[in-house]
Design an enzyme around this catalytic site. Structure first.
Site, PDB file in Angstrom:
ATOM      1  CG  ASP A  36       6.931 -41.761 -15.577  1.00  0.00           C
ATOM      2  OD1 ASP A  36       5.949 -41.076 -15.210  1.00  0.00           O
ATOM      3  OD2 ASP A  36       7.021 -42.284 -16.692  1.00  0.00           O
ATOM      4  CG  HIS A 240      21.493 -26.341   7.455  1.00  0.00           C
ATOM      5  ND1 HIS A 240      20.276 -26.049   8.023  1.00  0.00           N
ATOM      6  CD2 HIS A 240      22.223 -26.929   8.451  1.00  0.00           C
ATOM      7  CE1 HIS A 240      20.285 -26.443   9.294  1.00  0.00           C
ATOM      8  NE2 HIS A 240      21.451 -26.966   9.576  1.00  0.00           N
ATOM      9  CG  ASP A 257      26.703 -31.747   9.730  1.00  0.00           C
ATOM     10  OD1 ASP A 257      26.340 -32.912   9.974  1.00  0.00           O
ATOM     11  OD2 ASP A 257      26.199 -30.743  10.275  1.00  0.00           O
ATOM     12  CG  ASP A 268      23.994 -34.589  13.105  1.00  0.00           C
ATOM     13  OD1 ASP A 268      24.767 -34.236  12.202  1.00  0.00           O
ATOM     14  OD2 ASP A 268      23.214 -33.800  13.684  1.00  0.00           O
ATOM     15  CG  HIS A 347      25.016 -23.625  15.187  1.00  0.00           C
ATOM     16  ND1 HIS A 347      25.412 -24.598  16.084  1.00  0.00           N
ATOM     17  CD2 HIS A 347      26.049 -23.487  14.304  1.00  0.00           C
ATOM     18  CE1 HIS A 347      26.620 -25.035  15.745  1.00  0.00           C
ATOM     19  NE2 HIS A 347      27.041 -24.368  14.671  1.00  0.00           N
ATOM     20  CG  HIS A 351      20.115 -31.484  16.967  1.00  0.00           C
ATOM     21  ND1 HIS A 351      20.055 -32.796  16.575  1.00  0.00           N
ATOM     22  CD2 HIS A 351      21.138 -30.930  16.257  1.00  0.00           C
ATOM     23  CE1 HIS A 351      20.986 -33.023  15.652  1.00  0.00           C
ATOM     24  NE2 HIS A 351      21.672 -31.906  15.444  1.00  0.00           N
ATOM     25  CG  HIS A 358      17.435 -31.340  13.566  1.00  0.00           C
ATOM     26  ND1 HIS A 358      17.335 -30.116  12.955  1.00  0.00           N
ATOM     27  CD2 HIS A 358      18.776 -31.609  13.591  1.00  0.00           C
ATOM     28  CE1 HIS A 358      18.546 -29.671  12.627  1.00  0.00           C
ATOM     29  NE2 HIS A 358      19.435 -30.567  13.004  1.00  0.00           N
ATOM     30  CD  GLU A 381      25.088 -29.732  15.854  1.00  0.00           C
ATOM     31  OE1 GLU A 381      25.459 -29.316  14.743  1.00  0.00           O
ATOM     32  OE2 GLU A 381      24.053 -30.399  16.013  1.00  0.00           O
ATOM     33  CE1 TYR A 385      30.098 -23.324  11.184  1.00  0.00           C
ATOM     34  CE2 TYR A 385      29.227 -22.268  13.171  1.00  0.00           C
ATOM     35  CZ  TYR A 385      29.446 -23.409  12.414  1.00  0.00           C
ATOM     36  OH  TYR A 385      29.008 -24.630  12.888  1.00  0.00           O
ATOM     37  NE  ARG A 402      28.029 -28.319  11.963  1.00  0.00           N
ATOM     38  CZ  ARG A 402      27.893 -27.582  10.868  1.00  0.00           C
ATOM     39  NH1 ARG A 402      28.112 -26.277  10.926  1.00  0.00           N
ATOM     40  NH2 ARG A 402      27.547 -28.124   9.725  1.00  0.00           N
ATOM     41  CD  GLU A 404      26.482 -32.664  14.525  1.00  0.00           C
ATOM     42  OE1 GLU A 404      26.800 -32.438  13.344  1.00  0.00           O
ATOM     43  OE2 GLU A 404      25.314 -32.608  14.947  1.00  0.00           O
TER      44      GLU A 404
HETATM   45  N1  GLY Z   1      23.258 -32.090  10.304  1.00  0.00           N
HETATM   46  C1  GLY Z   1      22.452 -31.068  10.830  1.00  0.00           C
HETATM   47  C2  GLY Z   1      22.846 -30.713  12.176  1.00  0.00           C
HETATM   48  O1  GLY Z   1      23.976 -30.928  12.557  1.00  0.00           O
HETATM   49  O2  GLY Z   1      22.058 -30.276  12.958  1.00  0.00           O
HETATM   50 MN    MN Z   2      25.282 -32.328  11.798  1.00  0.00          MN
HETATM   51 MN    MN Z   3      23.496 -31.868  14.422  1.00  0.00          MN
END
Ligand code: GLY
Ligand code: MN
Ligand code: MN
Length: 436
Positions: A36, A240, A257, A268, A347, A351, A358, A381, A385, A402, A404
């Site tokens: 539930d 991720h 992150d 972010d 990457h 974004h 995003h 960002e 890695y 990273r 960001e």
């Molecule tokens: N937190 C996901 C990204 O940095 O795109």
């Molecule tokens: Mn992020």
């Molecule tokens: Mn991001």
């Protein structure tokens, strides 16, 4: 945000559609987690952008020129028993008084009423393909009108994806949105600083996560913008990673992150720091490259630059840095040409950011990267890695970094909305030295 803000947004949208068209937007469905138990409800961003209304089970309709008022909301009625069990409801009068609807109907009656609003219309602007149950309902309403053809009714002849026009509108943030994003940025920065202050070897990732998110809540953010990534050691190389259950070890880095949501707007932030408070020489070398890459990207964050320019600047610095340290081989031109840097930087550099982490909006117009304009907000960002590989010296293995930040394009340059989160190695080490 006040009623007028939402009215202005709807008016801006109506300006872009025909007077015989109609807009229909549903909020997100409630999702079952188990038994539930339901997942925490978060309104659909487009729905919320146009209405400010946060309850589940709601649909908004904008029907230009409708005699009884063009803005209609379908929502849950007030119900003493259900409200005692499940929480308060604004009710039909409430959406009119508080949210500025011209007319309101019970959501249970939508199948009877909505076909009548759609008939005689030409195009239906809607978020087709987002919620399958709602798509099926839309088709059902369409068929119902077609069946009534004999009565002289005609059904709309086109469904148009609302995304294209609405998301261009959402891409450029107004002052009231920017104010919320500044706050989300500050709250998130406080959480990252807190994580640095409490982290030590022997803690679990989820324990640092609890401290970070506690600070988000204390600063005034009711929810996270997305599930926090709290990744120690080699987990940082999983982009991720959200398991967040490993033990943090002396000598490892911790990549976090995480961002707070405030007023349905996201921050972010990524920060990477040593679990024991002091960077090792290898960690520091790669950290400095990532930080330099971010600084280089910032040079291209003001209005008039192309969307891809910050990315290109970051890639160049990372490639040169990895060449200098012997992680990559060849010339800079070769590395860029063959994209061999992607072994370590796989990457993109950013974004759009807004109500969604995003966020919406096209990155290209007519297949050309679009120009940055005042009011756009995006992340920068860069990262490195190092997954183990035969051609990579072991001393670099499993380092994941990273950094960001969230950038607002302004008329006079840019503003870093998240600069309060420490990132200079000396600042991080000093803050961690002061741990209690
Ligand atoms: N937190 C996901 C990204 O940095 O795109
Ligand atoms: Mn992020
Ligand atoms: Mn991001």
């Amino acid at each position: 945000m006040n009623k007028e803000t939402y009215a202005r947004r709807r008016a801006e949208l109506v300006n872009q559609i025909g007077k015989n068209d109609i807009v229909i937007v549903a909020t997100s469905p409630v999702k079952s987690r188990n038994g539930d138990v339901e997942y925490q409800f978060r309104p659909d961003s487009d729905f919320h952008y146009l209405s400010g209304f946060s309850e589940p089970e709601a649909v908004l309709v904008i029907s230009p020129g409708r005699a009884q008022g063009e803005y209609v909301i379908f929502c849950r009625e007030k119900d003493k028993l259900r409200e005692m069990w499940d929480g308060r409801r604004v009710g039909l009068e409430g959406v009119i008084d508080t949210y500025g609807a011209d007319d309101a109907f019970p959501i249970e009656d939508i199948n009877d009423i909505l076909p009548g609003l759609m008939e005689e219309k030409e195009k239906v602007f809607t978020t087709v393909g987002r919620y399958s149950d709602f798509d099926a309902q839309l088709l059902g309403w369409m068929n119902k009108i077609k069946q009534d053809k004999r009565l002289g009714k005609h059904a709309p002849y086109e469904f148009v994806d609302l995304n294209h026009i609405l998301h261009e509108q959402r891409l450029i943030k107004r002052q009231d949105e920017i104010a919320l994003m500044r706050k989300a940025g500050k709250m998130s920065a406080a959480g990252h600083a807190r994580a640095m202050q409490v982290c030590r070897p022997g803690m679990y990732e989820y324990q640092v996560q609890a401290e970070l998110e506690c600070e988000f809540r204390k600063a005034g953010s009711p929810y996270n913008a997305y599930p926090s990534i709290v990744a120690g050691g080699k987990n940082a190389c999983i982009l991720h990673y959200t398991e967040n259950e490993a033990l943090l070890k002396d000598g490892d880095l911790l990549l976090i992150d995480a961002g707070a949501e405030f007023g349905c707007y996201a921050a972010d932030i990524s920060r990477t720091f040593p679990v024991n408070g002091k960077f090792s020489p290898e960690q520091r070398v790669l950290y400095d490259i990532v930080l330099e890459a971010q600084t280089a990207a910032f040079e291209f964050c003001s209005a008039g630059h192309g969307w891809n320019q910050p990315h290109e600047a970051a890639v160049k610095v990372i490639s040169q840095g990895l060449l200098d340290e012997g992680l990559l081989r060849g010339s800079l031109e070769q590395v860029l040409e063959t994209q061999s840097y992607a072994q370590f930087y796989m990457h993109r550099t950013g974004h759009w950011l807004g109500m969604d982490v995003h966020d919406v909006g096209d990155y290209q117009v007519d297949e050309v990267w679009r120009e940055l304009e005042p009011g756009m907000v995006f992340t920068v960002e860069p990262g490195i890695y190092v997954n183990p590989a035969d051609d990579v010296d072991e001393r670099w293995h499993h380092i994941g970094i990273r950094i960001e930040d969230n950038i607002l394009v302004r008329r006079d340059g840019y503003e870093n909305l998240t600069e309060a989160a420490p990132k200079k190695p000396s600042d991080i080490e000093a803050l961690m030295m002061s741990r209690r």
